[in-house]
Motif scaffolding. Structure first.
Motif, PDB file in Angstrom:
ATOM      1  N   ASN A 258       0.824  -1.216   0.000  1.00 22.40           N
ATOM      2  CA  ASN A 258       0.000   0.000   0.000  1.00 22.40           C
ATOM      3  C   ASN A 258       0.861   1.271   0.000  1.00 22.40           C
ATOM      4  N   ASP A 259       1.986   1.232   0.736  1.00 23.48           N
ATOM      5  CA  ASP A 259       2.884   2.391   0.763  1.00 23.48           C
ATOM      6  C   ASP A 259       3.456   2.678  -0.621  1.00 23.48           C
ATOM      7  N   SER A 262       0.795   3.996  -2.955  1.00 17.83           N
ATOM      8  CA  SER A 262       0.441   5.396  -2.691  1.00 17.83           C
ATOM      9  C   SER A 262       1.497   6.356  -3.230  1.00 17.83           C
TER      10      SER A 262
END
Length: 425
Positions: A258-259, A262
């Protein structure tokens, strides 16, 4: 090609080999093919040279064939050309046909289908064969299929602390105040800059950094990008930077995914898993899982990631001062990994940094235990682990503190890391 092989064989026989001996007990004579695997520049070639010197001392100088397949003159070679290597040798030394020949094939993974050649000469000639490679997956996969039952493997890592002291000509005398001063000073360098032999022998700091950066490029481009045809180069470089900057850190693959997403990177979770596997295959990064009785439970928990040498953190760490806690823990892991493949962390109410099932060994690592709260936390976690596993003794690795604490018939040995490394290497 045969004439080139003759030149390579002859030139090597005339070459003097100066090596510093490592703490590996590799057999000179065994019925098995001996394979040495590990990260690039960890010293595999010089371990071969040490073996070759021992054979030369026995008067077997002309019984040795050594070829490094990273030699630019051998670019494009195929396994079919390898027969010419044997032909070239026996044309040079026909009298050796009835004697045992020692064949050293360095970075053999550069030749596709090398294992077919190795298997055939192993079965048909009176030989002792040594092979080295820089990819664990490559060698283990091919050994498992083509060389099954014919080989024994040794994993080669950068220098242990004891080897580091040997390379620096520092006497390891724990009863001498003078020797202890040199040992502790050397440990500070080893902790930060690691144990790659070429880096250890280089005194210029700028050159040390250049060497380490070159190693990263070698691993990334030769052992990963070229071999696995990686397309998302920027993502791989970001992952490497993240891992090298954060050794001994718990990682959730979902959070990391997810990091990165993003940040605008296009990736799948499978890609992230694959890249981690590539780094593991190249002996660059390792992960440990939490110890659980269920495989599913292990998979649901974060993994802790470690790097093969603290020197990689040295060139990627952008903070003003090193994170000694992480560097200490990473050193402990690598020292354990030299001996054991199965290493976990343990967690119930508290967390223990390392559990080695093979030895029923529990270890916590804490650089600074000057705070009573910190010391109590570390001891409580070890006590919890000892009761769970039925263990009577455990270790708390520190920077300086040395004593044994006994509570409820349980012994916890507080030991400085430099001393633990000397005694447990």
């Amino acid at each position: 090609m045969k004439e080139l092989f003759k030149k390579l064989i002859t030139d090597f026989m005339e070459r003097d080999l100066e090596v510093l001996r490592r703490d590996y007990n590799i057999p000179l004579n065994t019925k098995k093919i001996v394979s040495l695997i590990g990260v690039r520049r960890s010293g595999k070639t010089y371990i071969l040279f040490d073996l070759i010197n021992k054979l030369r001392e026995k008067g077997l100088k002309e019984n040795i064939i050594y070829v490094n397949f990273e030699d630019d003159r051998l670019i494009g070679i195929t396994y079919k050309n390898l027969d010419e290597l044997i032909e070239a040798y026996f044309e040079l030394f026909p009298q050796k046909r009835d004697e045992k020949i020692y064949i050293f094939l360095d970075e053999v993974q550069e030749v596709e289908y090398w294992e077919k050649f190795v298997r055939r000469i192993y079965d048909s000639l009176n030989t002792q064969i040594y092979i080295t490679g820089s990819s664990s997956k490559l060698l283990s996969k091919e050994i498992a299929t083509s060389l099954r039952g014919r080989t024994i493997s040794y994993e080669i890592f950068p220098l242990s602390f004891k080897e580091f002291l040997d390379f620096k000509n520092i006497e390891c005398n724990l009863y001498s105040s003078k020797s202890l001063s040199f040992i502790k000073s050397a440990f500070n360098e080893y902790l930060i800059k690691g144990g790659f032999p070429e880096v250890v022998l280089e005194e210029n700091e700028d050159i040390q950094i250049r060497i380490l950066r070159d190693y990263v490029d070698l691993v990334v481009y030769r052992d990963i990008i070229e071999r696995y045809h990686v397309k998302n180069l920027s993502l791989l470089k970001l992952l490497i930077k993240y891992i090298f900057s954060n050794p001994a850190t718990l990682i959730s693959f979902n959070k990391l995914y997810n990091d990165f997403k993003s940040m605008g990177y296009k990736l799948s979770k499978d890609t992230l898993f694959e890249y981690f596997e590539y780094l593991n295959d190249a002996y660059v990064a390792f992960t440990t899982a939490v110890f659980k009785s269920s495989v599913k439970e292990e998979a649901r928990n974060p993994k802790k990631v470690f790097i093969v040498d603290n020197g990689f953190n040295y060139i990627f760490n952008t903070s003003f001062s090193p994170d000694f806690s992480k560097l200490y823990e990473n050193l402990v892991f690598i020292n354990l990994r030299r001996k054991y493949k199965e290493i976990y962390y343990f967690k119930q109410k508290k967390e223990v940094d390392f559990y080695v099932p093979q030895e029923k060994l529990l270890i916590n690592v804490s650089y600074d235990i000057s705070s009573k709260e910190t010391l109590k936390r570390e001891l409580t976690a070890l006590e919890e682990g000892m009761k769970y596993f039925g263990i009577k003794e455990s270790y708390l690795i520190t920077s300086e503190k040395e004593e044994t604490i006994t509570t409820n018939s349980l012994k916890i040995h507080l030991t400085p890391l430099w001393k633990w490394l000397v005694s447990k290497s």
